[in-house]
Scaffold this motif. Structure first.
Motif, PDB file in Angstrom:
ATOM      1  N   ALA A 114      37.508  47.543  39.961  1.00 64.31           N
ATOM      2  CA  ALA A 114      36.100  47.300  39.650  1.00 64.31           C
ATOM      3  C   ALA A 114      35.450  48.627  39.277  1.00 64.31           C
ATOM      4  O   ALA A 114      35.954  49.693  39.638  1.00 64.31           O
ATOM      5  CB  ALA A 114      35.399  46.687  40.856  1.00 64.31           C
ATOM      6  N   LYS A 121      48.327  46.116  34.253  1.00 67.25           N
ATOM      7  CA  LYS A 121      46.925  45.993  34.652  1.00 67.25           C
ATOM      8  C   LYS A 121      46.082  47.081  34.005  1.00 67.25           C
ATOM      9  O   LYS A 121      46.506  48.225  33.917  1.00 67.25           O
ATOM     10  CB  LYS A 121      46.797  46.105  36.180  1.00 67.25           C
ATOM     11  CG  LYS A 121      47.082  44.815  36.916  1.00 67.25           C
ATOM     12  CD  LYS A 121      46.664  44.935  38.368  1.00 67.25           C
ATOM     13  CE  LYS A 121      46.847  43.602  39.076  1.00 67.25           C
ATOM     14  NZ  LYS A 121      46.562  43.704  40.519  1.00 67.25           N
ATOM     15  N   HIS A 122      44.891  46.702  33.585  1.00 68.94           N
ATOM     16  CA  HIS A 122      43.952  47.692  33.074  1.00 68.94           C
ATOM     17  C   HIS A 122      42.527  47.167  33.238  1.00 68.94           C
ATOM     18  O   HIS A 122      42.318  45.959  33.346  1.00 68.94           O
ATOM     19  CB  HIS A 122      44.233  48.026  31.602  1.00 68.94           C
ATOM     20  CG  HIS A 122      44.033  46.875  30.675  1.00 68.94           C
ATOM     21  ND1 HIS A 122      45.025  45.952  30.429  1.00 68.94           N
ATOM     22  CD2 HIS A 122      42.952  46.481  29.955  1.00 68.94           C
ATOM     23  CE1 HIS A 122      44.564  45.036  29.583  1.00 68.94           C
ATOM     24  NE2 HIS A 122      43.313  45.328  29.286  1.00 68.94           N
ATOM     25  N   THR A 123      41.567  48.069  33.267  1.00 64.94           N
ATOM     26  CA  THR A 123      40.153  47.704  33.400  1.00 64.94           C
ATOM     27  C   THR A 123      39.389  48.289  32.225  1.00 64.94           C
ATOM     28  O   THR A 123      39.518  49.482  31.939  1.00 64.94           O
ATOM     29  CB  THR A 123      39.569  48.256  34.720  1.00 64.94           C
ATOM     30  OG1 THR A 123      40.294  47.687  35.805  1.00 64.94           O
ATOM     31  CG2 THR A 123      38.093  47.919  34.855  1.00 64.94           C
TER      32      THR A 123
END
Length: 601
Positions: free
Chosen positions: A2, A560-562
């Motif tokens: 987040a 995974k990446h944000t």
């Protein structure tokens, strides 16, 4: 993962020589606002490190003003659009958008009942317009002046009046509603740059490039008196009334601000602001107990009535695109450098800032790295320079590079710079080795153990990896990409190497083999990737792009990446750095520095 935006260390107002700017004040006295390019910057007046940025305009914004109620802000831009948006919600929801004129709007003013608005500028058919803020319906005509109108103000009490100041050297008066041209005042001999009613509407002041300031009756518009003879030795760019109407603040191109007693028309005090061209004062605002003035440099001074020679506070920073970013080894200080050669230091906890003094590059800085005692910079003046961190000043040391530098890195006493023709190794600030190259380098990184040096090529789409032995470089391997290399970096633990390119890719390699760490490269950007940065624990990579997004990638979980979309709204990301494993710093072409909390889930 987040993310949330923790702080914005805001840009300064965008200024231009010979052009006044407009400051707006919150009626409640808590904030003030100004514009820079596409952005409206709202800053807390008690603690200017607290700020907010509105970025919904599609072109440069010229002016923004609070409504008298304080619930809305109207901002107007180069294309003639006015956007009215709320100040209560964090999202700043748009209430209305109008196009009252076709051309740059230079100033606007609300009626005291929040219902009407006047805008002026350089329209193709007309130089101003009065309309209802709810519907956009016309409530009069701004006419009677033959050239671009620079400034306007609504009388804050009935009977309503509007005054405007024009480049035809006149002040025009309008009565209404509906507003009709009443008369022009021709006391000025040069462009009129500021008109402002007193808080109770009993008087209004006009100021011009002739250095003169006049006071007029607020109802009849008859000339009451001239303030000073003249008020300044240079053009007057701004006027601001004390909230009780007894005093008037003026800001001038003669590098001073002056405080006047309205009743006696006499000078109370003068604020000398410096002796450089950048010290010309282009705007002022009287907000509660605060007297603010803006210099041509963009710096905002809080004037001290009790000590006119020294401002209480000066807000510094950047108003041109930021091109370089570095952190002190303890990560407590952020260093930023901009397109115009200015270097600013920021306290990473409080946002307090200062500018580096001394003779810098004077133009764009292309590389910056920090050690305990010094910060080293290279710029398009083809020089390597040194900043003394303790004294906040450039030292006399400089090293002339053979051609334009494109990047630099530091490890202990070794500095490596890449120019468009060669890779240069400095040991203890002396040139120790030079390697001519047949490609154009764009970036460079030294491995933490000083075993390898990687140089990214912008013309051959290749990362050139060299062995570093003493101060000599010898080729080790080459890593081919599909696009020009834009940035590269070894991980802090030395186990990985990452490079990014114009083909939108971020590619991770294992060290020392320089083989792909994962089968798939990271490719979720929509445009050229400009920069990358490692977290101190070597587990995360952040990348910033022309697409305005920042992406956080995980080394241990590569799928995974944000994505932080629109991280610097409508502005590409130019550099990134991690303060710690969960805090990221980003800078962009919008001249803002942002601090992000990155929370692993």
């Amino acid at each position: 993962m987040a993310f949330s935006n923790k702080y914005i260390y805001a840009s300064l107002p965008r200024t231009q020589r010979g052009q006044p700017i407009v400051l707006g004040g919150d009626p409640k006295g808590k904030t003030f606002l100004y514009t820079n390019n596409n952005s409206v910057i709202i800053r807390n007046i008690d603690n200017p490190a607290i700020s907010d940025v509105y970025t919904e305009h599609s072109c440069a914004v010229n002016v923004a003003k609070y409504s008298p109620s304080g619930f809305y802000i109207a901002s107007a831009d180069q294309s003639g659009k006015v956007r009215i948006w709320d100040t209560v919600n964090k999202e700043h929801i748009l209430k209305n958008e109008f196009q009252p004129i076709t051309g740059p709007i230079k100033d606007l003013s609300w009626s005291p009942d929040n219902q009407r608005m006047v805008v002026v500028g350089e329209g193709r058919e007309k130089f101003g317009h009065v309309f209802m803020a709810e519907t956009g319906t016309s409530v009069g005509e701004i006419s009677g002046q033959s050239k671009c109108i620079n400034t306007c103000d609504f009388r804050p009490s009935r009977p309503f009046r509007i005054v405007t100041g024009s480049e035809d050297n006149t002040v025009a008066v309008f009565e209404g509603p509906p507003f009709k041209f009443k008369m022009t005042k021709q006391e000025h001999s040069r462009f009129v740059q500021a008109v402002k009613y007193s808080p109770n509407g009993a008087l209004f002041a006009s100021a011009g490039f002739d250095g003169k300031v006049f006071l007029y009756d607020g109802t009849s518009s008859e000339l009451v008196a001239e303030v000073g003879s003249p008020a300044h030795n240079g053009g007057v760019y701004g006027v601001a009334w004390k909230p009780d109407g007894t005093q008037l603040l003026t800001a001038s191109g003669d590098k001073t601000c002056r405080l006047w007693d309205v009743e006696t028309k006499t000078l109370i005090s003068e604020f000398p602001m410096g002796n450089q061209i950048e010290d010309q004062q282009v705007s002022c605002l009287w907000q509660g107990n605060y007297l603010l003035s803006v210099a041509l440099s963009g710096c905002i001074s809080y004037l001290d009535v009790n000590n006119p020679d020294k401002p209480i506070r000066v807000i510094k920073g950047h108003n041109k695109p930021i091109t370089v970013l570095a952190l002190s080894p303890n990560r407590k200080t952020i260093f930023t450098g901009s397109h115009d050669g200015i270097v600013t230091t920021w306290n990473s906890d409080t946002g307090e800032n200062d500018r580096i003094d001394g003779t810098g590059h004077g133009n764009q800085i292309n590389g910056m790295k920090s050690t305990e005692e010094f910060v080293y910079t290279c710029g398009i003046d083809d020089k390597l320079k040194e900043i003394n961190v303790l004294n906040n000043v450039y030292t006399p040391f400089e090293n002339k590079l053979g051609s334009q530098p494109r990047g630099m890195d530091i490890a202990e006493n070794t500095i490596i710079t890449t120019t468009i023709k060669e890779v240069i190794v400095f040991e203890n600030k002396s040139k120790a080795f030079s390697l001519p190259v047949n490609y154009e380098p764009a970036c460079v990184s030294i491995s933490p153990d000083k075993t390898f040096v990687a140089v990214g090529g912008s013309t051959d789409n290749t990362v050139h990896v060299y062995n570093l032995s003493g101060s000599s470089l010898s080729p080790k391997t080459e890593l081919k990409h599909l696009g020009a290399i834009t940035d590269c970096a070894f991980s802090p633990n030395g186990q990985y190497f990452v490079a990014c390119d114009t083909y939108r890719k971020v590619i991770l390699y294992k060290v020392p083999e320089f083989e792909l760490a994962h089968k798939k490269e990271w490719g979720f950007h929509n445009a050229r990737v400009n920069c990358i940065a490692w977290s101190p624990n070597s587990l995360l990579v952040a990348s910033g792009s022309l697409d305005t997004a920042i992406i956080i990638w995980s080394v241990t979980d590569p799928a995974k990446h944000t994505i932080i979309k629109n991280a610097h709204s409508q502005s590409q990301i130019t550099k990134l750095a991690w303060l710690d494993d969960t805090t990221l710093v980003s800078v962009g072409q919008d001249s803002n520095t942002k601090i992000w909390d990155i929370t692993p889930i």
